[in-house]
Design a protein around this motif. Structure first.
Motif, PDB file in Angstrom:
ATOM      1  N   PRO A   1       7.607   1.795   2.208  1.00 28.48           N
ATOM      2  CA  PRO A   1       7.076   0.885   3.232  1.00 28.48           C
ATOM      3  C   PRO A   1       6.701   1.635   4.508  1.00 28.48           C
ATOM      4  O   PRO A   1       7.425   2.514   4.973  1.00 28.48           O
ATOM      5  N   GLY A   2       5.541   1.276   5.043  1.00 26.77           N
ATOM      6  CA  GLY A   2       5.060   1.899   6.267  1.00 26.77           C
ATOM      7  C   GLY A   2       4.207   3.122   6.055  1.00 26.77           C
ATOM      8  O   GLY A   2       3.595   3.612   7.012  1.00 26.77           O
ATOM      9  N   ALA A   3       4.160   3.647   4.836  1.00 24.91           N
ATOM     10  CA  ALA A   3       3.351   4.839   4.573  1.00 24.91           C
ATOM     11  C   ALA A   3       1.866   4.479   4.613  1.00 24.91           C
ATOM     12  O   ALA A   3       1.455   3.413   4.153  1.00 24.91           O
ATOM     13  N   VAL A   4       1.071   5.393   5.156  1.00 21.98           N
ATOM     14  CA  VAL A   4      -0.365   5.180   5.324  1.00 21.98           C
ATOM     15  C   VAL A   4      -1.108   6.289   4.589  1.00 21.98           C
ATOM     16  O   VAL A   4      -0.692   7.452   4.625  1.00 21.98           O
ATOM     17  N   VAL A   5      -2.211   5.937   3.919  1.00 16.49           N
ATOM     18  CA  VAL A   5      -3.048   6.909   3.223  1.00 16.49           C
ATOM     19  C   VAL A   5      -4.249   7.234   4.100  1.00 16.49           C
ATOM     20  O   VAL A   5      -4.982   6.332   4.522  1.00 16.49           O
ATOM     21  N   THR A   6      -4.432   8.517   4.399  1.00 15.47           N
ATOM     22  CA  THR A   6      -5.539   8.959   5.240  1.00 15.47           C
ATOM     23  C   THR A   6      -6.462   9.868   4.434  1.00 15.47           C
ATOM     24  O   THR A   6      -6.119  10.312   3.340  1.00 15.47           O
ATOM     25  N   ALA A   7      -7.614  10.166   5.017  1.00 18.84           N
ATOM     26  CA  ALA A   7      -8.570  11.096   4.396  1.00 18.84           C
ATOM     27  C   ALA A   7      -9.129  11.974   5.501  1.00 18.84           C
ATOM     28  O   ALA A   7     -10.212  11.737   6.037  1.00 18.84           O
TER      29      ALA A   7
ATOM     30  N   ALA B   1       5.007   8.591  -5.881  1.00 18.39           N
ATOM     31  CA  ALA B   1       4.308   7.304  -5.973  1.00 18.39           C
ATOM     32  C   ALA B   1       2.812   7.506  -6.148  1.00 18.39           C
ATOM     33  O   ALA B   1       2.148   6.793  -6.903  1.00 18.39           O
ATOM     34  N   ALA B   2       2.238   8.518  -5.451  1.00 27.63           N
ATOM     35  CA  ALA B   2       0.800   8.783  -5.566  1.00 27.63           C
ATOM     36  C   ALA B   2       0.439   9.263  -6.971  1.00 27.63           C
ATOM     37  O   ALA B   2      -0.576   8.837  -7.553  1.00 27.63           O
TER      38      ALA B   2
ATOM     39  N   LEU C   1      -4.245   4.281  -3.909  1.00 27.28           N
ATOM     40  CA  LEU C   1      -3.040   4.980  -3.461  1.00 27.28           C
ATOM     41  C   LEU C   1      -2.303   4.185  -2.388  1.00 27.28           C
ATOM     42  O   LEU C   1      -1.064   4.148  -2.372  1.00 27.28           O
ATOM     43  N   GLN C   2      -3.042   3.522  -1.498  1.00 32.74           N
ATOM     44  CA  GLN C   2      -2.384   2.734  -0.460  1.00 32.74           C
ATOM     45  C   GLN C   2      -1.568   1.607  -1.062  1.00 32.74           C
ATOM     46  O   GLN C   2      -0.459   1.313  -0.610  1.00 32.74           O
TER      47      GLN C   2
ATOM     48  N   GLY D   1       2.213   2.361  -0.431  1.00 29.83           N
ATOM     49  CA  GLY D   1       2.735   1.402   0.531  1.00 29.83           C
ATOM     50  C   GLY D   1       3.825   0.515  -0.049  1.00 29.83           C
ATOM     51  O   GLY D   1       4.720   0.064   0.667  1.00 29.83           O
ATOM     52  N   ARG D   2       3.753   0.253  -1.340  1.00 28.83           N
ATOM     53  CA  ARG D   2       4.793  -0.553  -1.986  1.00 28.83           C
ATOM     54  C   ARG D   2       6.069   0.252  -2.188  1.00 28.83           C
ATOM     55  O   ARG D   2       7.184  -0.253  -2.001  1.00 28.83           O
ATOM     56  N   GLN D   3       5.933   1.521  -2.585  1.00 32.00           N
ATOM     57  CA  GLN D   3       7.102   2.351  -2.857  1.00 32.00           C
ATOM     58  C   GLN D   3       7.750   2.865  -1.570  1.00 32.00           C
ATOM     59  O   GLN D   3       8.973   2.982  -1.492  1.00 32.00           O
TER      60      GLN D   3
END
Length: 398
Positions: free
Chosen positions: A27-33, A106-107, A18-19, A23-25
């Motif tokens: 920019p700057g987005a972060v995947v957390t859990a 995107a996810a 997912l990152q 992150g490509r679609q």
């Protein structure tokens, strides 16, 4: 199968996949859990949260026999888990809802394109687990959750509702920690070692292969095949292996219309081979029979018997040598008494040396057998011509 870290391995692999796409679609987005009620505290301005909110048992896998056990062996089945995830996008600023929707889209595209977690993806994202060695693929499937259920879910999270999607990862197979039991094989059936016999006339127009004797042979040993219409043709034994390829061709030493004898190479690899008879007529035309399986047995080599020291943690380390050498990808086990042991690491290079760790080892003398691709080392022939376990094929734990 997989170890107990497989649950964490699935989560880390999903985050990595997912990152890469989110992150490509965006920019700057972060995947957390993280749990949903803890996300808003110090999250980035754009984020996607992957939360494992439930783990259930796959009933269909639970009712299957243990994977990898043979008839007569006992073992605990694997723990088959289905992991349930909820994906929630977060964003800040004037266009936060638009950004959150872009993250969510995107996810969903990323998981649509990765409906099955590949072994290499798992190995890169979660090197701490052996989930990538699991024979059954882990599949990612979207789950339709009703409005009522999603409302209950967010109420349980004690967090303000946000648009979310649910997925399940099926099936994660976790090995049982209880060891399997492998009894010693039967060496003779009755006083004269006679089994059931049946005969039928299957002779036809084409050459046929009906039996290979013995079914398990040592490298360099003799193999006798029986069939029909071998007469008037040069007989050739063609051996192929699903991993090592081939073919390995051996000319007949003796042959008549219904039987031919061949001598196997001394360096023939251990494992399950397919054996077919290729017959060449006087005009050069060739006909091949159907293939039958023949097992090539490994053997333990010097120094034997082994000696091993019982460690403070109750385990013993064993190092054995074998012939013929093992090839990359072959499956191997050392059976100590009635306990099968896996090697420390998969066979990555051609080798004749293997290391094992015997947890919960017991002091005393224990019979050793080597199993390569489901073919075990053969017993020795005693003074009376009857099979017996070699006295030196053992380990002494003190």
């Amino acid at each position: 199968m997989s170890d107990s870290f497989a649950v964490a391995a699935v989560t880390d692999t999903l985050r990595a996949i997912l990152q890469g796409e989110v992150g490509r679609q965006v920019p700057g987005a972060v995947v957390t859990a993280r749990p949903p009620d803890e996300v808003t505290a110090d999250r980035p301005s754009s984020a996607l949260n992957v939360f494992l909110y439930r783990a259930s048992v796959d009933a269909s896998w639970r009712n299957l026999d243990p994977v990898g056990t043979r008839p007569g062996e006992t073992g605990r089945p694997a723990l088959p888990l289905v992991l349930h995830y909820v994906l929630t996008p977060y964003a800040s600023g004037d266009a936060q809802e638009s950004t959150a929707h872009r993250i969510l889209g995107a996810a969903m595209v990323a998981l649509h394109d990765h409906a099955e977690l590949g072994p290499e993806e798992i190995r890169r994202a979660a090197p701490f687990s052996d989930l990538h060695l699991q024979p059954e693929s882990v599949r990612i499937t979207p789950v339709n959750v009703s409005t009522d259920d999603i409302s209950k879910l967010w109420t349980a999270f004690q967090s303000q509702y946000r648009i979310s999607v649910a997925y399940e990862a099926r099936t994660v197979l976790i090995d049982s920690s209880r060891p399997a039991r492998v009894p010693l094989p039967v060496l003779a059936r009755g006083d004269q070692d006679r089994g059931p016999a049946a005969a039928a006339n299957t002779a036809g127009l084409l050459p046929t292969l009906t039996a290979v004797v013995p079914e398990i042979v040592r490298p360099g040993g003799k193999l006798t095949v029986t069939g029909t219409r071998f007469e008037g043709r040069d007989a050739l034994l063609r051996l192929t292996h699903p991993l090592l390829g081939g073919p390995v061709d051996r000319p007949a030493q003796e042959a008549d219309a219904t039987e031919a004898t061949f001598e196997l190479p001394e360096d023939l690899a251990a494992g399950i081979w397919s054996a077919a008879v290729v017959l060449t007529a006087a005009d050069g035309t060739q006909q091949a029979t159907r293939a039958l399986q023949v097992g090539v047995a490994p053997r333990l080599t010097e120094p034997l018997p082994l000696t091993a020291e019982l460690g403070a943690d109750g385990s013993a380390r064993l190092e054995v040598r074998c012939a013929p050498p093992l090839h990359p990808g072959q499956r191997v086990q050392l059976i100590v008494g009635n306990r099968p042991l896996d090697p420390e690491g998969a066979v990555a290079d051609t080798t004749d040396r293997l290391r094992f760790r015997w947890r919960d080892a017991r002091p005393g003398r224990h019979t050793l057998r080597l199993r390569v691709d489901d073919v075990e080392s053969l017993p020795a022939v005693g003074a009376a011509g009857r099979p017996e376990f070699p006295t030196d094929a053992a380990v002494v734990v003190a």
